[in-house]
Design an enzyme around this catalytic site. Structure first.
Site, PDB file in Angstrom:
ATOM      1  N   LYS A 127      -6.910   1.913   8.673  1.00 39.21           N
ATOM      2  CA  LYS A 127      -8.017   1.525   7.740  1.00 39.21           C
ATOM      3  C   LYS A 127      -8.137  -0.290   8.029  1.00 39.21           C
ATOM      4  CE  LYS A 127      -5.970   3.051   4.042  1.00 39.21           C
ATOM      5  NZ  LYS A 127      -4.828   3.691   4.800  1.00 39.21           N
ATOM      6  N   ARG A 138      -6.003   4.495  -5.114  1.00 41.42           N
ATOM      7  CA  ARG A 138      -5.024   5.285  -4.592  1.00 41.42           C
ATOM      8  C   ARG A 138      -4.723   6.491  -5.447  1.00 41.42           C
ATOM      9  NH1 ARG A 138      -2.642   1.513  -0.691  1.00 41.42           N
ATOM     10  NH2 ARG A 138      -0.979   2.522   0.720  1.00 41.42           N
ATOM     11  N   ARG A 140       4.627  -0.291  14.479  1.00 39.44           N
ATOM     12  CA  ARG A 140       3.880  -1.313  13.946  1.00 39.44           C
ATOM     13  C   ARG A 140       4.755  -2.618  13.572  1.00 39.44           C
ATOM     14  NH1 ARG A 140      -0.386  -0.379   9.264  1.00 39.44           N
ATOM     15  NH2 ARG A 140       1.519   0.109   7.965  1.00 39.44           N
ATOM     16  N   ARG A 171       7.509  -4.557   8.663  1.00 40.10           N
ATOM     17  CA  ARG A 171       7.401  -4.389   7.328  1.00 40.10           C
ATOM     18  C   ARG A 171       8.557  -3.313   6.836  1.00 40.10           C
ATOM     19  NH1 ARG A 171       1.330  -2.990   5.867  1.00 40.10           N
ATOM     20  NH2 ARG A 171       2.397  -1.694   4.423  1.00 40.10           N
ATOM     21  N   ARG A 182       6.238   7.566   2.146  1.00 45.13           N
ATOM     22  CA  ARG A 182       4.647   7.163   1.982  1.00 45.13           C
ATOM     23  C   ARG A 182       3.824   8.382   2.193  1.00 45.13           C
ATOM     24  NH1 ARG A 182       4.410   1.701   5.326  1.00 45.13           N
ATOM     25  NH2 ARG A 182       2.287   1.761   4.426  1.00 45.13           N
TER      26      ARG A 182
END
Ligand code: AMP
Length: 208
Positions: free
Chosen positions: A13, A88, A122, A152, A163
């Site tokens: 996204k 969300r 990532r 992160r 998540r």
């Protein structure tokens, strides 16, 4: 045009929102980025949000809804916006309906195993650039600004699984919700390059 990007963490996204932002000249509003900026700046909001984010849980609705409402009331959102990471929960979607109506909700579809691989690889830079270890050839600094890249805290494999569970429980009911409202557009991201996906996405947004 007022667009919501819906999809699991790591579905792409943010990456695609950056391209839409340039092509359609509308702001990209990522609630995750707003929280991370607040954590970095040590604001009261950042302090409240940090624990939830590091554990891969959702920040409570009451901390998110007003934040988005205020952001969308700013002048640069008059012509439209790309919402990334909000709503969300059904409760957030219901709350949003009271202050804005959107033109489309684009549902990013991607297999879990690809998501887990992608998110755990990532690496991000404090300037906002995002990379993946698969394409970094061992580089550890940002090609744009030279700063050190980092992972992160919520991108560690254990947290990603959490998540994803949170996504299926809290966020995925929004697919049915927006389908019923006639706003949902599916974007198939499986087995396709970023450019192929973006080309479909761009065409979808142009038609709105
Ligand atoms: P993201 O960068 O969109 O993956 O968001 C990172 C984290 O920020 C999420 O895992 C949540 O902890 C928090 N967050 C971002 N947006 C929301 C939201 N709309 N509602 C609740 N928590 C959020």
């Amino acid at each position: 045009m007022k667009i919501v990007l819906l999809g699991a963490p790591g579905a792409g996204k943010g990456t695609h929102a950056q391209r839409l932002k340039v092509d359609f000249q509308i702001p990209h509003i990522s609630t995750g980025d707003i929280f991370r900026a607040n954590i970095k700046a040590g604001t009261a909001l950042g302090v409240k949000a940090k624990g939830y984010i590091d554990r891969g849980e959702l920040v409570p609705d009451e901390l998110v809804i007003d934040l988005v409402k205020d952001r969308l009331a700013q002048k640069d959102c008059e012509k439209g916006f790309i919402l990334d990471g909000f709503p969300r929960t059904i409760h957030q979607a219901e709350a949003m309906k009271q202050f804005v109506s959107v033109d489309a909700v684009i549902n990013f579809i991607l297999k879990d195993e690809v998501i887990i691989k992608r998110v755990s690889g990532r690496r991000v830079c404090s300037c906002g650039e995002t990379y993946n270890t698969a394409l970094l050839n061992g580089a550890t600094t940002c090609a744009k600004c030279g700063n050190e890249l980092y992972q992160r805290a919520d991108d560690k494999e254990e947290t990603i699984k959490n998540r994803l569970q949170v996504y299926y429980k809290e966020t995925s009911p929004l697919i049915e919700y927006y389908k019923n409202n006639g706003l949902l557009l599916d974007l198939d991201c499986n087995d396709r390059s970023i450019d192929e996906v973006y080309s479909d996405l761009n065409a979808m947004v142009k038609k709105l």
